[in-house]
Design a protein around this motif. Structure first.
Motif, PDB file in Angstrom:
ATOM      1  N   ASP A 150       0.847  -1.188   0.000  1.00 19.98           N
ATOM      2  CA  ASP A 150       0.000   0.000   0.000  1.00 19.98           C
ATOM      3  C   ASP A 150       0.885   1.240   0.000  1.00 19.98           C
ATOM      4  OD1 ASP A 150      -1.841   1.977   0.318  1.00 19.98           O
ATOM      5  OD2 ASP A 150      -2.712   1.224   2.183  1.00 19.98           O
ATOM      6  N   GLU A 164       0.139   4.379  -0.244  1.00 21.14           N
ATOM      7  CA  GLU A 164      -0.355   5.465   0.599  1.00 21.14           C
ATOM      8  C   GLU A 164       0.094   5.279   2.042  1.00 21.14           C
ATOM      9  OE1 GLU A 164      -2.325   8.238   0.047  1.00 21.14           O
ATOM     10  OE2 GLU A 164      -1.924   7.930  -2.081  1.00 21.14           O
ATOM     11  N   ARG A 165       0.088   4.052   2.495  1.00 24.12           N
ATOM     12  CA  ARG A 165       0.456   3.761   3.882  1.00 24.12           C
ATOM     13  C   ARG A 165       1.921   4.102   4.148  1.00 24.12           C
ATOM     14  NH1 ARG A 165       1.522  -2.099   6.269  1.00 24.12           N
ATOM     15  NH2 ARG A 165       1.762  -1.597   8.469  1.00 24.12           N
ATOM     16  N   TRP A 225       3.717   6.602   3.355  1.00 26.66           N
ATOM     17  CA  TRP A 225       4.027   7.974   3.763  1.00 26.66           C
ATOM     18  C   TRP A 225       3.039   8.534   4.768  1.00 26.66           C
ATOM     19  CZ3 TRP A 225       0.950  12.338   2.760  1.00 26.66           C
ATOM     20  CH2 TRP A 225      -0.120  12.157   1.882  1.00 26.66           C
ATOM     21  N   ARG A 226       1.872   7.924   4.901  1.00 28.22           N
ATOM     22  CA  ARG A 226       0.909   8.408   5.890  1.00 28.22           C
ATOM     23  C   ARG A 226       1.250   7.926   7.303  1.00 28.22           C
ATOM     24  NH1 ARG A 226      -3.328  11.068   3.911  1.00 28.22           N
ATOM     25  NH2 ARG A 226      -3.864  10.832   1.708  1.00 28.22           N
ATOM     26  N   GLU A 227       1.796   6.724   7.428  1.00 25.63           N
ATOM     27  CA  GLU A 227       2.149   6.184   8.745  1.00 25.63           C
ATOM     28  C   GLU A 227       3.609   6.502   9.057  1.00 25.63           C
ATOM     29  OE1 GLU A 227       1.134   2.100   9.243  1.00 25.63           O
ATOM     30  OE2 GLU A 227      -0.875   2.326   8.384  1.00 25.63           O
ATOM     31  N   PRO A 228       3.927   6.794  10.307  1.00 30.88           N
ATOM     32  CA  PRO A 228       5.300   7.197  10.653  1.00 30.88           C
ATOM     33  C   PRO A 228       6.333   6.104  10.447  1.00 30.88           C
ATOM     34  CG  PRO A 228       3.965   6.882  12.624  1.00 30.88           C
ATOM     35  CD  PRO A 228       3.016   6.820  11.463  1.00 30.88           C
ATOM     36  N   VAL A 268       6.667   1.899   8.969  1.00 29.76           N
ATOM     37  CA  VAL A 268       6.056   0.699   8.407  1.00 29.76           C
ATOM     38  C   VAL A 268       7.135  -0.367   8.288  1.00 29.76           C
ATOM     39  CG1 VAL A 268       4.895  -0.326   6.414  1.00 29.76           C
ATOM     40  CG2 VAL A 268       4.317   1.999   7.141  1.00 29.76           C
ATOM     41  N   THR A 288       7.260  -4.434   6.922  1.00 29.85           N
ATOM     42  CA  THR A 288       6.508  -5.546   6.360  1.00 29.85           C
ATOM     43  C   THR A 288       7.415  -6.329   5.423  1.00 29.85           C
ATOM     44  OG1 THR A 288       4.485  -6.162   5.161  1.00 29.85           O
ATOM     45  CG2 THR A 288       5.665  -4.223   4.381  1.00 29.85           C
ATOM     46  N   THR A 294      10.172   1.793   6.542  1.00 32.69           N
ATOM     47  CA  THR A 294      10.192   3.227   6.307  1.00 32.69           C
ATOM     48  C   THR A 294      10.797   3.934   7.512  1.00 32.69           C
ATOM     49  OG1 THR A 294       7.972   3.586   7.227  1.00 32.69           O
ATOM     50  CG2 THR A 294       8.125   3.085   4.876  1.00 32.69           C
ATOM     51  N   ASP A 319       7.659  16.926  10.097  1.00 38.43           N
ATOM     52  CA  ASP A 319       7.677  15.769   9.216  1.00 38.43           C
ATOM     53  C   ASP A 319       8.073  16.216   7.816  1.00 38.43           C
ATOM     54  OD1 ASP A 319       7.375  13.404   7.953  1.00 38.43           O
ATOM     55  OD2 ASP A 319       5.223  13.160   8.320  1.00 38.43           O
ATOM     56  N   ARG A 373       9.693  10.499   4.079  1.00 36.95           N
ATOM     57  CA  ARG A 373      10.063   9.140   4.467  1.00 36.95           C
ATOM     58  C   ARG A 373      11.185   8.622   3.572  1.00 36.95           C
ATOM     59  NH1 ARG A 373       7.050  10.675   7.650  1.00 36.95           N
ATOM     60  NH2 ARG A 373       5.068   9.825   8.411  1.00 36.95           N
TER      61      ARG A 373
END
Length: 560
Positions: free
Chosen positions: A286, A288-289, A291-294, A296, A298, A315, A325, A328
């Motif tokens: 994902d 979008e996830r 850069w939206r979440e601080p 990641v 996985t 990230t 911010d 990332r």
């Protein structure tokens, strides 16, 4: 012989050429922070010096007026470019993108005022000097343009000075040289303004300052390696790494990526500025996830045609001033070889487990009745051979059972629970005594002694007791078990009067590996070590030719 004014004009033109020479490092390192701002700055300085020089060769007022407008336009651009350069290099402004946009608007507005020159508000015709040459004098608008450029240069230089005082090493040298480089030009510009306000000016002293500044810039570019060191490090660490790396800005757009990343997602030439969701679309992730979440973490698997490639994706936030911010860094570390090795090891474990648990056990169960029957009919001369075969059959069955215990230990998650160690040891001593009736056992333990530990701890004492009894070949073998409650921990010791554990058996445990030359003769001690390593417990072996004492210390709580 040229008059002095023409010689000064040539010197000004050469200063402009020198400024253009600094464009090469900026172009060579155009992807580095500050390179574009520096290129604009160099062009503006070159235009300023060249227009000032050409002005000294003309006696036409219209041409002189046009050249002075070029000088003004370049002066405005110098101030804005210098501030943008300082912001890029120091990264001390929270919203540099909007600042640069605002500078562009200001520059365009000032250029419009300068070129239109409504009512001579910026430039006007002055008295004649040097025969037929007419002086172009500055009005209120001119001083506004000049003052704005001064403010921008001072703010940019202030940012560099702050960076100089708060950093060290090459970074300190670079920012110090940049701040020093602008000083001659700024001082000359101020002097020129003061002279213009009080007397007639034949030459623009600012260009003289630029000539001096270019010398310091040369030191910053080549000795201080401004715009060069960053590129070398980036080329080695960023571009040449085989792991894909992508940089996103605060709005989730791709601002940088190394060749490995572009190859992985098959990016075309227009990847810069692409939204993360679009750039990472070929991957099962994902975007979008990212850069939206601080943060990641996985695992990503990608079909590489002939084989599947596996990556661990992580990230890392990019923090700006005041912990703002800024974006990332997305890194993908390839673990394909590790995953393939794990798969092969798992397959090997399954095969070995099947052989030890099923095949050997099945074959031994067929052999065992035949051996027992042979013991009933064999003559005395051959009985030792059959008895030896019976012992080895039982040993193989024991190995098979222990292999099953190891498999359970590896496959099943062990959660701490309350275990009454005194009760457990009494039960295990009774079971071991039943299997080895020739051995004398003694237990010294309280009625109850509870600890919090994993269930697999029972395997530790099961194997220690079996080892103490099985390998004790003395005339009156004995094993003593003591349990001591130490408050915070419980200490259990199993002591035998056997021949002791061989040194090479203990050395492989200490080394944590076996080799063709150094290896144990079973897996019982390995089980003891593996279980202890999985808990907060500890084990020590005190052994010599008069016997062995195995001491296991288990904390009262915190079994893992």
């Amino acid at each position: 012989m040229w008059p002095p004014v023409r010689l000064v004009g040539v010197a000004f033109l050469l200063t402009g050429v020198g400024a253009l020479a600094t464009l090469w490092p900026a172009w060579r390192n155009r992807s580095d922070p500050g390179s574009r701002s520096f290129a604009v700055f160099a062009v503006a300085v070159a235009g300023y010096a060249s227009a000032s020089g050409l002005d000294l060769f003309t006696t036409n007022y219209a041409v002189s007026l046009a050249l002075q407008k070029v000088v003004n336009a370049c002066g405005v651009l110098v101030g804005a470019a210098w501030l943008a350069l300082a912001v890029s290099v120091t990264d001390r402004v929270d919203d540099s993108r909007h600042l640069v946009a605002a500078l562009v608007v200001v520059v365009l507005a000032e250029w419009t005022l300068n070129w239109v020159n409504p009512g001579g508000v910026v430039l006007a015709r002055g008295a004649g000097v040097s025969g037929t040459q007419f002086e172009v004098v500055g009005r209120v608008g001119f001083w506004l343009l000049l003052g704005g450029a001064w403010v921008q240069v001072l703010v940019g230089t202030g940012l560099l000075v702050v960076e100089f005082t708060t950093t060290g090493g090459l970074r300190r040298r670079q920012t110090g040289l940049l701040a020093l480089a602008i000083t001659p030009a700024l001082a000359a510009s101020v002097l020129n303004g003061v002279v213009m306000a009080t007397a007639d000016v034949s030459y623009d002293y600012t260009v003289v300052g630029w000539a001096l500044s270019l010398g310091v810039f040369a030191v910053a570019l080549y000795s201080g390696r401004f715009l060069d060191v960053t590129s070398v490090a980036r080329r080695r660490v960023f571009e040449d790494t085989t792991d894909p790396i992508v940089t996103l800005d605060a709005e989730g757009r791709v601002v940088d990526s190394n060749p490995a990343a572009r190859e992985l997602v098959d990016a075309d030439d227009g990847w810069e500025g692409t939204p993360a969701a679009t750039f990472f679309d070929p991957l099962p992730v994902d975007g979008e996830r990212l850069w939206r979440e601080p943060a990641v973490e996985t695992e990503v698997s990608v079909d590489g045609g002939s084989r599947t490639r596996h990556f661990t994706l992580a990230t890392t936030p990019i923090a700006g001033p005041q912990e703002t911010d800024r974006g990332r860094v997305v890194s993908l570390s390839e673990v394909t070889v590790v995953r393939e090795r794990e798969r092969k090891l798992d397959l090997m474990r399954q095969v070995q487990s099947r052989v030890l648990r099923h095949d050997i056990r099945h074959d031994v169960q067929i052999i065992e009745p035949a051996v027992e029957a042979a013991l009933e009919t064999v003559d005395d001369d051959r009985r030792p051979i059959v008895e030896r075969a019976s012992e080895r059959t039982e040993a193989l069955l024991s190995v098979s059972e222990k292999a099953r215990a190891v498999e359970r230990l590896v496959d099943r998650e062990q959660s701490p629970r309350t275990l009454d160690l005194a009760v457990t040891l009494r039960r295990q001593v009774a079971e071991t005594n039943e299997a080895f009736p020739a051995v004398s056992f003694a237990v010294d333990a309280p009625e109850s002694c509870e600890v919090e530990t994993i269930p697999a701890v029972e395997l530790v004492f099961e194997n220690v007791l079996e080892n103490a009894a099985e390998h004790n070949d003395g005339p009156n073998p004995s094993v003593a078990v003591t349990v001591t409650d130490g408050g915070d921990a419980v200490v259990a010791t199993v002591t035998d009067d056997g021949p002791g554990i061989p040194d090479h058996e203990l050395s492989v445990l200490a080394d944590g590996e076996e080799t063709p030359l150094e290896h144990g003769t079973g897996i019982g001690l390995w089980i003891v070590q593996w279980v202890v390593d999985s808990t907060a417990a500890s084990v020590t072996f005190d052994t010599d030719d008069t016997g062995t004492a195995v001491t296991v210390t288990i904390p009262r709580t915190g079994g893992t």
